[in-house]
Design a protein around this motif. Sequence first.
Motif, PDB file in Angstrom:
ATOM      1  N   ALA A  79     -14.096  -4.143   1.434  1.00 46.48           N
ATOM      2  CA  ALA A  79     -12.748  -4.044   0.850  1.00 46.48           C
ATOM      3  C   ALA A  79     -11.757  -3.419   1.831  1.00 46.48           C
ATOM      4  CB  ALA A  79     -12.808  -3.228  -0.443  1.00 46.48           C
ATOM      5  N   TYR A 105      -5.070   0.986   3.095  1.00 51.36           N
ATOM      6  CA  TYR A 105      -3.850   0.181   2.952  1.00 51.36           C
ATOM      7  C   TYR A 105      -2.614   1.084   2.964  1.00 51.36           C
ATOM      8  CZ  TYR A 105      -0.392  -3.129   1.435  1.00 51.36           C
ATOM      9  OH  TYR A 105       0.727  -3.914   1.399  1.00 51.36           O
ATOM     10  N   ALA A 143     -10.443   1.474   0.432  1.00 54.22           N
ATOM     11  CA  ALA A 143      -9.499   0.392   0.762  1.00 54.22           C
ATOM     12  C   ALA A 143      -8.075   0.787   0.395  1.00 54.22           C
ATOM     13  CB  ALA A 143      -9.902  -0.889   0.029  1.00 54.22           C
ATOM     14  N   TRP A 173     -11.756  -3.986   5.000  1.00 55.90           N
ATOM     15  CA  TRP A 173     -11.345  -5.123   5.856  1.00 55.90           C
ATOM     16  C   TRP A 173     -10.190  -5.863   5.180  1.00 55.90           C
ATOM     17  CZ3 TRP A 173     -10.375 -10.240   5.904  1.00 55.90           C
ATOM     18  CH2 TRP A 173     -10.308 -10.882   7.147  1.00 55.90           C
ATOM     19  N   ASP A 174     -10.366  -6.170   3.890  1.00 49.91           N
ATOM     20  CA  ASP A 174      -9.307  -6.893   3.160  1.00 49.91           C
ATOM     21  C   ASP A 174      -8.007  -6.093   3.167  1.00 49.91           C
ATOM     22  OD1 ASP A 174     -11.008  -8.998   2.437  1.00 49.91           O
ATOM     23  OD2 ASP A 174     -11.695  -7.936   0.645  1.00 49.91           O
ATOM     24  N   ARG A 187     -17.880  -7.867   6.080  1.00 52.01           N
ATOM     25  CA  ARG A 187     -16.529  -7.411   5.785  1.00 52.01           C
ATOM     26  C   ARG A 187     -16.490  -6.814   4.383  1.00 52.01           C
ATOM     27  NH1 ARG A 187     -13.399 -12.763   8.197  1.00 52.01           N
ATOM     28  NH2 ARG A 187     -13.489 -12.108  10.375  1.00 52.01           N
ATOM     29  N   ALA A 234      -6.413  -6.372   6.531  1.00 48.44           N
ATOM     30  CA  ALA A 234      -5.869  -7.728   6.697  1.00 48.44           C
ATOM     31  C   ALA A 234      -4.546  -7.853   5.944  1.00 48.44           C
ATOM     32  CB  ALA A 234      -6.882  -8.763   6.213  1.00 48.44           C
ATOM     33  N   ARG A 235      -4.512  -7.326   4.741  1.00 52.40           N
ATOM     34  CA  ARG A 235      -3.265  -7.390   3.950  1.00 52.40           C
ATOM     35  C   ARG A 235      -2.158  -6.579   4.609  1.00 52.40           C
ATOM     36  NH1 ARG A 235      -3.100  -4.889  -0.876  1.00 52.40           N
ATOM     37  NH2 ARG A 235      -5.240  -4.128  -0.715  1.00 52.40           N
TER      38      ARG A 235
END
Length: 347
Positions: free
Chosen positions: A335, A282, A278, A337-338, A333, A341-342
Amino acid sequence: MGQPVLPGLEAIARERGITFGSAVQSTPLLSNSEYAAAMRREAGALVPEWEGKWEALQPTEGAFTTAPLDAILAWGKANGRMVRGHALVWHKSLPEWAETALGEGPHRALSIMETHIRTVLRHTRAQIRDWDVVNEVIADPAGSDTPQEGDSAYRDSPFFRALGPRYIDEALRMSRRADPLLRLTLNEYGIEEDTPAAAEKRRRLLELVRDLLSRGVPLDAVGIQGHLQLAKPFRPEPLTALITALRQAGLSVLITELDIREGRDAPQDLRARDALVAERAYAFVSTALQAGVRSVFTWGLSDKFSWLTHDPDVALTDSRTHRGLPLDEHFRRNAMWDALARAFAGR
Ligand code: 9MR
């Protein structure tokens, strides 16, 4: 009462004018309701993982088989999803007849390229407005996972052997002639990370696109695939510099095939593994967005249908499965995915 419907990545991205999409496979799309539901929920755009390749579209000379691609196009239309094309000219997934024909002299090589490109683009013109015309045309420098011998900046491929570097010009010009308003994309991998090999490949890529543009060869966009490896270092600066240079040359830049491969040293703990994946997702996506990228595609949504799980060259060897996509093998979903999304929400 069912589960509350949380917005998918496509909706979160769309809020901020970003397109999020995914590679798709026609077979599960038609036969696996969980797979189709995930696509509908998460992906605002689609790219065929196999169905647009030469071997899929023209397995025998002159006999075009478009049914699997048509199934994706029909699904895209029914669900209001844009579809991009992948890939007209690529050294892989090329049927044997085409490889043989490319060896039969430049005239024959140009003729099969023209027929393929013209026929495919005529067929997809109403719906596909962006194609990876040339895919993976730069040679892997020394220090890459699979370096090419010698110091040619161009990948040694059947197209290259037939025509030299001008096969790239020809493919782009043929595509422009066949569909004048199509966005013509050059798609490449191995240019994302902070390694000497990637730096050299970025240099080769910039040199190639500047040369194409200076000679008036049509080219509109560069796709940065984004098959990332946690074993390789990542820093935002080299990626930002690449995207900025491409945009300054007048090109659009897309992330076309994002997924994240762990190293053999991946921790045993799942949460720890997911956190590392993740974090990289990111860093990569937020850097790309800040540099002006507006379209991000992952190479599938769920680990269950990922080449990282099924291709023995890249799969983990110790009975574990890569977790390099935003949904795990049960379509949950995770990490990553998070993290996406962020990044899309600008948080
Ligand atoms: O994920 C794709 C896999 O299912 C196919 O067998 C393979 C050969 O056609 O291609 C894979 O996708 C590749 C893509 O087309 C180009 N960039 C690298 C991708 C992963 O290998």
